[in-house]
Design an enzyme around this catalytic site. Structure first.
Site, PDB file in Angstrom:
ATOM      1  N   ASP A   1      -0.300  -0.185  -4.679  1.00 15.40           N
ATOM      2  CA  ASP A   1      -1.869   0.436  -4.360  1.00 15.40           C
ATOM      3  C   ASP A   1      -2.088   2.058  -3.862  1.00 15.40           C
ATOM      4  O   ASP A   1      -1.506   1.654  -2.252  1.00 15.40           O
ATOM      5  CB  ASP A   1      -2.585  -0.627  -3.992  1.00 15.40           C
ATOM      6  CG  ASP A   1      -4.026  -0.490  -3.802  1.00 15.40           C
ATOM      7  OD1 ASP A   1      -4.495   0.646  -4.190  1.00 15.40           O
ATOM      8  OD2 ASP A   1      -4.970  -2.016  -3.189  1.00 15.40           O
TER       9      ASP A   1
ATOM     10  N   GLU B   1      -2.499   0.243  -9.032  1.00 15.16           N
ATOM     11  CA  GLU B   1      -4.077   0.172  -8.197  1.00 15.16           C
ATOM     12  C   GLU B   1      -4.339   1.990  -7.756  1.00 15.16           C
ATOM     13  O   GLU B   1      -4.273   2.210  -6.999  1.00 15.16           O
ATOM     14  CB  GLU B   1      -3.579  -1.189  -7.704  1.00 15.16           C
ATOM     15  CG  GLU B   1      -5.953  -1.929  -7.274  1.00 15.16           C
ATOM     16  CD  GLU B   1      -5.339  -1.997  -6.209  1.00 15.16           C
ATOM     17  OE1 GLU B   1      -6.050  -2.489  -5.675  1.00 15.16           O
ATOM     18  OE2 GLU B   1      -4.602  -4.083  -6.392  1.00 15.16           O
TER      19      GLU B   1
ATOM     20  N   HIS C   1     -10.037  -7.972  -7.180  1.00 17.60           N
ATOM     21  CA  HIS C   1      -9.608  -7.878  -6.273  1.00 17.60           C
ATOM     22  C   HIS C   1     -10.373  -8.940  -5.424  1.00 17.60           C
ATOM     23  O   HIS C   1     -10.991  -9.591  -5.613  1.00 17.60           O
ATOM     24  CB  HIS C   1     -10.789  -5.905  -5.927  1.00 17.60           C
ATOM     25  CG  HIS C   1     -10.690  -6.044  -4.883  1.00 17.60           C
ATOM     26  ND1 HIS C   1     -11.668  -5.959  -3.979  1.00 17.60           N
ATOM     27  CD2 HIS C   1      -9.885  -5.828  -3.902  1.00 17.60           C
ATOM     28  CE1 HIS C   1     -11.465  -5.911  -2.811  1.00 17.60           C
ATOM     29  NE2 HIS C   1     -10.325  -5.043  -2.265  1.00 17.60           N
TER      30      HIS C   1
ATOM     31  N   GLU D   1     -12.094  -2.498  -8.448  1.00 17.23           N
ATOM     32  CA  GLU D   1     -12.484  -2.949  -7.095  1.00 17.23           C
ATOM     33  C   GLU D   1     -13.770  -1.849  -7.023  1.00 17.23           C
ATOM     34  O   GLU D   1     -14.857  -2.493  -6.624  1.00 17.23           O
ATOM     35  CB  GLU D   1     -12.231  -3.102  -6.392  1.00 17.23           C
ATOM     36  CG  GLU D   1     -11.328  -1.865  -5.572  1.00 17.23           C
ATOM     37  CD  GLU D   1     -10.527  -1.641  -4.296  1.00 17.23           C
ATOM     38  OE1 GLU D   1     -10.638  -2.200  -3.535  1.00 17.23           O
ATOM     39  OE2 GLU D   1      -9.090  -2.357  -4.688  1.00 17.23           O
TER      40      GLU D   1
ATOM     41  N   ASP E   1     -14.713  -6.918  -8.729  1.00 21.25           N
ATOM     42  CA  ASP E   1     -15.066  -7.043  -7.446  1.00 21.25           C
ATOM     43  C   ASP E   1     -16.884  -7.748  -6.872  1.00 21.25           C
ATOM     44  O   ASP E   1     -17.504  -7.505  -8.121  1.00 21.25           O
ATOM     45  CB  ASP E   1     -15.022  -6.135  -6.413  1.00 21.25           C
ATOM     46  CG  ASP E   1     -15.193  -6.199  -5.177  1.00 21.25           C
ATOM     47  OD1 ASP E   1     -14.044  -6.262  -4.377  1.00 21.25           O
ATOM     48  OD2 ASP E   1     -16.134  -6.622  -4.881  1.00 21.25           O
TER      49      ASP E   1
ATOM     50  N   LYS F   1       0.956  -1.163   0.107  1.00 24.41           N
ATOM     51  CA  LYS F   1       0.238   0.236   0.124  1.00 24.41           C
ATOM     52  C   LYS F   1       1.207   1.077   0.127  1.00 24.41           C
ATOM     53  O   LYS F   1       1.778   0.971   0.863  1.00 24.41           O
ATOM     54  CB  LYS F   1      -0.966   0.061   1.666  1.00 24.41           C
ATOM     55  CG  LYS F   1      -2.076  -0.918   0.966  1.00 24.41           C
ATOM     56  CD  LYS F   1      -3.549  -1.089   0.237  1.00 24.41           C
ATOM     57  CE  LYS F   1      -3.524  -2.017   0.434  1.00 24.41           C
ATOM     58  NZ  LYS F   1      -5.221  -1.748  -0.396  1.00 24.41           N
TER      59      LYS F   1
END
Length: 414
Positions: free
Chosen positions: A221, A247, A326, A276, A299, A193
């Site tokens: 992400d 992402e 996701h 997602e 998703d 992240k």
């Protein structure tokens, strides 16, 4: 023949206090409590067949989803199962236009005749890129080699990557410990992240890249954190860590913004992954038309059921964009494994640049949890969509009267 009538529908607000351990924290969601509106549909069939479903949330607001389920319940109650199976498209439209079965869902889809699969899909608003004829042609081509691909999945599973090592809420020591364990367990693809602080991102990415080495795959992400120019500038500085993708670099609704970022980052070897947060097939259609992504992330809970996800899988195949779902949250891994295994066996017929997210949280609360072997999803063999929760977990985590929340809420209020 499916027999029986839907006799009862119940929905409960189930919340897990994941924020206490920093699990799931990212640049935009700093204290999520992974939660779900958990639905059980019962029938009067002799074998007592029932269906379980979830809608994943982050805590507050789950009660709103519960209200929405109750508001739609009249569309489901007293419905004859054979009428639903006989007209999936009509039933889908009824549910989404207001003023699952004894096989694993992936197996149900894989064994469906292409024409029946097409009959499940609502093509309204997407016929400019995917017609019923297009979909049928894709699915008929997918019949070639299907049995061999199914055997391959049963033996080897679908490749996965892990997000469990590098949440923003984790300390460097925790990150190193989890990364080392993941490597020991055979993981070769890792996601970190990013997006809250550039220098922090540089340090954490350096730690992970040093640990996994240059040959293993790293993804990043940002969870929608940046404006478009900021995303390009930030990722230009993180490009040295050789990420496969970034992402959700900006607002999930900004299709042209994603296209601009994509055009700037592809020369750096960085792809755009998103989806997602896409709430319908039209957004996916436009992302594909605009060449705004190199990896499409469905998703299982965001779109309108399995039916709408089918239309997106088929559009991705037509545009030759790999689907990399996701997952994580509450039950998302359990759900999406069915869709991606079906995609490989019957639609894409390829594993090139394809991988499914895995997050190692909350699986112990499910009756049929995901099975990960050699960093791959093993196809589930139990009936349904793998969504049935253990009753004791539901009771314990039901909000606000479950045992967990009775202890936590007074403390939070103080």
């Amino acid at each position: 023949m499916v027999r029986g009538r839907i006799s009862r529908l119940s929905v409960r607000d189930v919340r897990f206090p994941t924020s206490l351990g920093g699990h799931g924290a990212d640049a935009m969601h700093t204290d999520p409590d992974y939660s779900a509106a958990y639905v059980v549909i019962e029938t009067d069939a002799e074998d007592g067949i029932k269906g379980c479903g979830i809608t994943f949330t982050l805590g507050k607001g789950t009660e709103v989803v519960v209200c929405a389920v109750n508001a739609l319940a009249h569309h489901v109650l007293n419905k004859d199962l054979k009428d639903i199976v006989g007209d999936f498209r009509g039933f889908y439209r009824q549910l989404t236009s207001d003023g699952q079965l004894r096989w694993p869902v992936w197996k149900l889809l894989v064994d469906m005749d292409p024409r029946m699969l097409v009959s499940c899909i609502d093509f309204r608003y997407i016929t400019d890129v995917l017609t019923e004829e297009d979909a049928l042609e894709i699915l008929q081509k997918g019949q070639i080699g299907k049995k061999e691909r199914e055997k391959q999945m049963l033996a080897q599973g679908y490749p996965a990557y892990t997000t469990s090592c590098a949440w923003l809420g984790y300390s460097d020591d925790t990150l190193k410990q989890l990364c080392a364990q993941a490597l020991k367990d055979g993981w070769t693809r890792f996601k970190v992240k990013v997006g809250a602080d550039l220098q922090d991102d540089m340090r954490r990415c350096q730690i992970i890249r040093d640990m996994i080495g240059p040959e293993k795959t790293l993804m990043m992400d940002a969870n929608q954190r940046w404006d478009v120019p900021e995303a390009v500038e930030w990722m230009s500085k993180l490009a040295k860590f050789k990420p496969l993708w970034i992402e959700e670099p900006t607002s999930p609704d900004d299709i042209l913004g994603h296209a601009t970022i994509s055009k700037a980052l592809v020369p750096l070897g960085i792809g755009i992954a998103t989806g997602e947060q896409c709430h319908n097939r039209v957004i996916f259609k436009q992302l594909l038309q605009a060449k705004a992504l190199q990896f499409l992330q469905i998703d299982s809970c965001r779109l309108g059921s399995v039916n709408e996800n089918l239309s997106v899988l088929l559009m991705a195949k037509k545009f030759e964009i790999p689907v990399c779902p996701h997952a994580g949250g509450v039950g998302l891994c359990e759900l999406v494994q069915h869709l991606i295994i079906f995609d490989y066996i019957s639609v894409s017929a390829s594993l090139e640049n394809r991988v499914c997210e895995y997050v190692d949280h909350l699986h112990e609360h499910f009756k049929y949890p995901v099975m990960i072997q050699r960093a791959s999803y093993m196809p589930p063999k139990d009936p349904g969509y793998s969504t049935e929760m253990k009753e004791e977990s539901v009771k314990k985590h039901q909000y606000p009267d479950g045992e967990v929340w009775k202890k936590l809420l007074p403390a939070q209020e103080n």
